[in-house]
Write a protein that holds these residues in place. Structure first.
Motif, PDB file in Angstrom:
ATOM      1  N   MET A  59       0.850  -1.195   0.000  1.00 41.56           N
ATOM      2  CA  MET A  59       0.000   0.000   0.000  1.00 41.56           C
ATOM      3  C   MET A  59       0.884   1.243   0.000  1.00 41.56           C
ATOM      4  N   ASP A  60       0.423   2.280  -0.678  1.00 38.25           N
ATOM      5  CA  ASP A  60       1.152   3.534  -0.723  1.00 38.25           C
ATOM      6  C   ASP A  60       1.061   4.205   0.650  1.00 38.25           C
ATOM      7  N   PRO A  61       2.191   4.417   1.338  1.00 38.57           N
ATOM      8  CA  PRO A  61       2.138   5.017   2.679  1.00 38.57           C
ATOM      9  C   PRO A  61       1.700   6.484   2.667  1.00 38.57           C
ATOM     10  N   ASN A  62       1.785   7.147   1.540  1.00 43.28           N
ATOM     11  CA  ASN A  62       1.368   8.547   1.457  1.00 43.28           C
ATOM     12  C   ASN A  62      -0.146   8.705   1.599  1.00 43.28           C
ATOM     13  N   LEU A  63      -0.906   7.654   1.232  1.00 42.76           N
ATOM     14  CA  LEU A  63      -2.358   7.755   1.306  1.00 42.76           C
ATOM     15  C   LEU A  63      -2.849   7.863   2.738  1.00 42.76           C
ATOM     16  N   ALA A  64      -2.173   7.193   3.669  1.00 39.80           N
ATOM     17  CA  ALA A  64      -2.573   7.281   5.075  1.00 39.80           C
ATOM     18  C   ALA A  64      -2.392   8.703   5.599  1.00 39.80           C
ATOM     19  N   ALA A  65      -1.369   9.373   5.149  1.00 44.05           N
ATOM     20  CA  ALA A  65      -1.121  10.748   5.593  1.00 44.05           C
ATOM     21  C   ALA A  65      -2.124  11.718   4.963  1.00 44.05           C
ATOM     22  N   ASN A  66      -2.525  11.446   3.703  1.00 50.24           N
ATOM     23  CA  ASN A  66      -3.451  12.336   3.007  1.00 50.24           C
ATOM     24  C   ASN A  66      -4.902  12.104   3.403  1.00 50.24           C
ATOM     25  N   SER A  67      -5.245  10.903   3.832  1.00 47.29           N
ATOM     26  CA  SER A  67      -6.592  10.559   4.285  1.00 47.29           C
ATOM     27  C   SER A  67      -7.647  10.859   3.220  1.00 47.29           C
ATOM     28  N   VAL A  68      -7.533  10.179   2.083  1.00 44.97           N
ATOM     29  CA  VAL A  68      -8.503  10.324   0.999  1.00 44.97           C
ATOM     30  C   VAL A  68      -9.180   8.985   0.742  1.00 44.97           C
ATOM     31  N   LEU A  69     -10.372   9.048   0.184  1.00 45.55           N
ATOM     32  CA  LEU A  69     -11.141   7.852  -0.135  1.00 45.55           C
ATOM     33  C   LEU A  69     -11.064   7.592  -1.628  1.00 45.55           C
ATOM     34  N   ASP A  70     -10.609   6.419  -1.990  1.00 46.53           N
ATOM     35  CA  ASP A  70     -10.642   5.918  -3.355  1.00 46.53           C
ATOM     36  C   ASP A  70     -11.339   4.568  -3.286  1.00 46.53           C
ATOM     37  N   ALA A  71     -12.569   4.497  -3.808  1.00 47.30           N
ATOM     38  CA  ALA A  71     -13.349   3.269  -3.660  1.00 47.30           C
ATOM     39  C   ALA A  71     -14.290   3.082  -4.838  1.00 47.30           C
ATOM     40  N   ARG A  72     -14.761   1.855  -4.981  1.00 48.61           N
ATOM     41  CA  ARG A  72     -15.762   1.508  -5.996  1.00 48.61           C
ATOM     42  C   ARG A  72     -16.999   1.010  -5.259  1.00 48.61           C
ATOM     43  N   PHE A  73     -18.094   1.731  -5.400  1.00 48.25           N
ATOM     44  CA  PHE A  73     -19.363   1.348  -4.790  1.00 48.25           C
ATOM     45  C   PHE A  73     -20.110   0.440  -5.772  1.00 48.25           C
ATOM     46  N   ILE A  74     -20.496  -0.744  -5.315  1.00 47.07           N
ATOM     47  CA  ILE A  74     -21.254  -1.689  -6.134  1.00 47.07           C
ATOM     48  C   ILE A  74     -22.717  -1.571  -5.712  1.00 47.07           C
ATOM     49  N   LEU A  75     -23.573  -1.138  -6.636  1.00 48.88           N
ATOM     50  CA  LEU A  75     -24.976  -0.873  -6.351  1.00 48.88           C
ATOM     51  C   LEU A  75     -25.870  -1.771  -7.188  1.00 48.88           C
ATOM     52  N   GLU A  76     -27.050  -2.086  -6.658  1.00 46.01           N
ATOM     53  CA  GLU A  76     -28.037  -2.864  -7.404  1.00 46.01           C
ATOM     54  C   GLU A  76     -29.399  -2.203  -7.291  1.00 46.01           C
ATOM     55  N   GLY A  77     -30.142  -2.239  -8.389  1.00 47.80           N
ATOM     56  CA  GLY A  77     -31.485  -1.681  -8.410  1.00 47.80           C
ATOM     57  C   GLY A  77     -32.218  -2.149  -9.648  1.00 47.80           C
ATOM     58  N   ASP A  78     -33.390  -1.593  -9.884  1.00 45.82           N
ATOM     59  CA  ASP A  78     -34.190  -1.944 -11.052  1.00 45.82           C
ATOM     60  C   ASP A  78     -34.126  -0.815 -12.061  1.00 45.82           C
ATOM     61  N   GLY A  79     -33.897  -1.178 -13.319  1.00 46.58           N
ATOM     62  CA  GLY A  79     -33.835  -0.190 -14.385  1.00 46.58           C
ATOM     63  C   GLY A  79     -34.538  -0.695 -15.624  1.00 46.58           C
ATOM     64  N   THR A  80     -34.804   0.206 -16.524  1.00 46.65           N
ATOM     65  CA  THR A  80     -35.426  -0.128 -17.793  1.00 46.65           C
ATOM     66  C   THR A  80     -34.332  -0.277 -18.833  1.00 46.65           C
TER      67      THR A  80
END
Length: 171
Positions: free
Chosen positions: A112-133
């Motif tokens: 893991m990049d140690p600089n990210l802990a110091a910067n405290s940023v969120l990099d994430a992928r949200f997986i969502l489910e729902g109904d669509g046309t």
């Protein structure tokens, strides 16, 4: 009764009442809840899986934000400044950058990049489910086309973050 007698009994107020009744009937038939129910019953609505990437969101505790979002279980989504309802939150993947180093013996070490802990940023992928046309041009969620690259806003009880759609699949 003759026609003339019926026409004499019909007043302008009766005509206005008939028009109001027709408008009310039209409103019931075209209501969003009814059209959504009809679309689901006819098979037009299908389960859709959406991935939303969130990058460089400053937060004091990224892990606490992820845990709170998962505990809530759903998130509200806004597509192109139009509320599109609530979707189930199936998971959140960590997208923080990693350092890769090739060792003298040819092996690869990933950390893991140690600089990210110091910067405290969120990099994430949200997986969502729902109904669509599903249409010829793609997936439509709450009347708005949803394609890869579409900017969206995710909102929960403790967060409101902007992201970009990175994947759309029909299940």
């Amino acid at each position: 009764m003759s026609r003339q007698t019926l026409l004499k009994q019909f007043t302008p107020i009766d005509g206005i009442a008939a028009i109001v009744a027709l408008i009310a009937l039209g409103g019931v038939l075209w209501s969003p809840k009814l059209s959504h129910s009809l679309a689901r019953a006819t098979g037009v609505m299908r389960p859709v899986k959406v991935s939303v990437d969130v990058r460089n969101v400053p937060t004091a505790e990224p892990n606490a934000l992820i845990e709170a979002a998962l505990a809530q279980g759903s998130t509200s989504i806004v597509i192109r400044n139009q509320p599109a309802g609530s979707l189930k939150l199936k998971g959140i993947e960590d997208l923080r950058s990693k350092l890769v180093a090739v060792q003298p013996d040819g092996s690869v070490v990933i950390a893991m990049d140690p600089n990210l802990a110091a910067n405290s940023v969120l990099d994430a992928r949200f997986i969502l489910e729902g109904d669509g046309t599903v249409s010829k041009t793609g997936v439509v969620l709450a009347g708005t086309k949803l394609k890869i690259g579409t900017p969206v806003e995710l909102e929960g009880s403790s967060y409101r973050i902007n992201g970009t759609v990175s994947g759309v699949s029909v299940q």
